[in-house]
Write an enzyme that holds these catalytic residues in place. Structure first.
Site, mmCIF file in Angstrom:
data_model
loop_
_atom_site.group_PDB
_atom_site.id
_atom_site.type_symbol
_atom_site.label_atom_id
_atom_site.label_comp_id
_atom_site.label_asym_id
_atom_site.label_seq_id
_atom_site.Cartn_x
_atom_site.Cartn_y
_atom_site.Cartn_z
ATOM 1 N N ARG A 127 4.638 -1.655 -7.672
ATOM 2 C CA ARG A 127 4.775 -1.023 -6.186
ATOM 3 C C ARG A 127 6.042 -1.500 -5.487
ATOM 4 O O ARG A 127 6.867 -0.537 -4.920
ATOM 5 C CB ARG A 127 3.539 -1.277 -5.452
ATOM 6 C CG ARG A 127 2.352 -0.489 -5.561
ATOM 7 C CD ARG A 127 1.350 -0.687 -4.492
ATOM 8 N NE ARG A 127 1.595 -0.062 -3.413
ATOM 9 C CZ ARG A 127 0.869 -0.371 -2.106
ATOM 10 N NH1 ARG A 127 0.050 -1.375 -2.153
ATOM 11 N NH2 ARG A 127 1.382 0.279 -1.096
ATOM 12 N N CYS A 176 3.833 -6.178 3.288
ATOM 13 C CA CYS A 176 2.951 -5.366 2.320
ATOM 14 C C CYS A 176 3.042 -4.064 2.350
ATOM 15 O O CYS A 176 3.992 -3.534 2.898
ATOM 16 C CB CYS A 176 1.660 -6.193 2.115
ATOM 17 S SG CYS A 176 0.560 -6.196 3.792
#
Length: 282
Positions: free
Chosen positions: A179, A238
């Site tokens: 990611r 995040c």
């Protein structure tokens, strides 16, 4: 006072301690009802349940991230309903590795309540040790929770953007390497990462059983990431401000205090097409 992690044995020894509040934070991003259902089926005796979306997040607008922080007055009301006041030792737990429990841990510390710890290994370790469980839904008598916020623990998107050209600070992404690289993005509209950010996947803070790596080893890991930059000059993010708290907990457990949370995280950052995006070359 317990401020980072707590063992299952110590928690078991304090199950009847009325100054302790236990909160079950189990959650699944792909099935937002499963954590609460698991709680209803069985949980650590005395534990209440905190739902990530309902109790630990504010209302998303599409521009403030998937799990924005609630306003302080709402957080005070929520934690007061859990029976938390300035005399309370709080213990938060989730399934195993602490990613959702660490969000509650960070929120309480942000509000000035330092007596909060995460159950190391979560309910998985608790069950493996055949410790007691119960099914009754717990609701403690509400109390008044008064916040003493620490705004220096938090940064916003504009502050992060100002750091992009500042070599005296570091930005740390807690998402998976794929990611971070932009190879896949299952949750947000844009793949990639904040330019200049480093990557340390939160899963690397724990062992295979979900318990945290010992502090000395964690310290070595984060010292290498910091490159002599003080922890207070590190911003953690995040996808939505949840697993970044896991990195902050790991750092605190390793004796590295002062790093900050970008709560909006990638889901807020990428919602504005004017903000730059980086992807790792393959």
């Amino acid at each position: 006072m317990h401020r980072t992690l707590i063992s299952s044995d110590l928690l078991e020894a304090n199950l009847t301690n009325q100054t302790w509040v236990i909160i079950d934070c189990r959650f699944d991003l792909s099935d937002t009802t499963s954590g609460e259902q698991s709680y209803k089926e069985n949980h650590i005796p005395g534990a209440g349940y905190a739902h990530l979306d309902r109790d630990l997040s504010g209302a998303p607008t599409g521009r403030n991230g998937r799990h924005p922080l609630p306003v302080i007055a709402v957080m005070e009301d929520t934690f007061g309903k859990f029976g938390i006041n300035h005399e309370t030792q709080v213990v938060a737990y989730d399934e195993s590795n602490g990613i959702f429990a660490s969000r509650l841990w960070w929120m309480l510390r942000y509000l000035g309540h330092d007596a909060v710890a995460v159950l190391d290994g979560g309910i998985t370790t608790w069950n493996q040790e055949a410790k007691p469980l119960q099914t009754a839904v717990e609701r403690r008598a509400p109390v008044v929770f008064t916040a003493n916020p620490h705004p220096d623990m938090l940064v916003g998107a504009s502050q992060v953007q100002a750091l992009l050209s500042d070599s005296t600070h570091r930005i740390l992404d807690a998402r998976s390497p794929d990611r971070y690289a932009g190879g896949t993005e299952p949750l947000d509209s844009v793949a990639g990462h904040i330019p200049g950010a480093m990557n340390h996947h939160y899963a690397n803070n724990v062992t295979e059983d979900g318990s945290f790596i010992e502090p000395v080893k964690l310290r070595l890991i984060y010292d290498q990431l910091l490159h002599d930059v003080q922890p207070s000059r590190l911003v953690c993010y995040c996808g939505s401000g949840v697993t970044a708290c896991h990195n902050l907990l790991a750092m605190e457990h390793a004796g590295l205090s002062g790093a900050k949370l970008y709560a909006g995280s990638w889901s807020e950052w990428c919602s504005d097409p004017g903000r730059p995006v980086a992807r790792k070359q393959r």
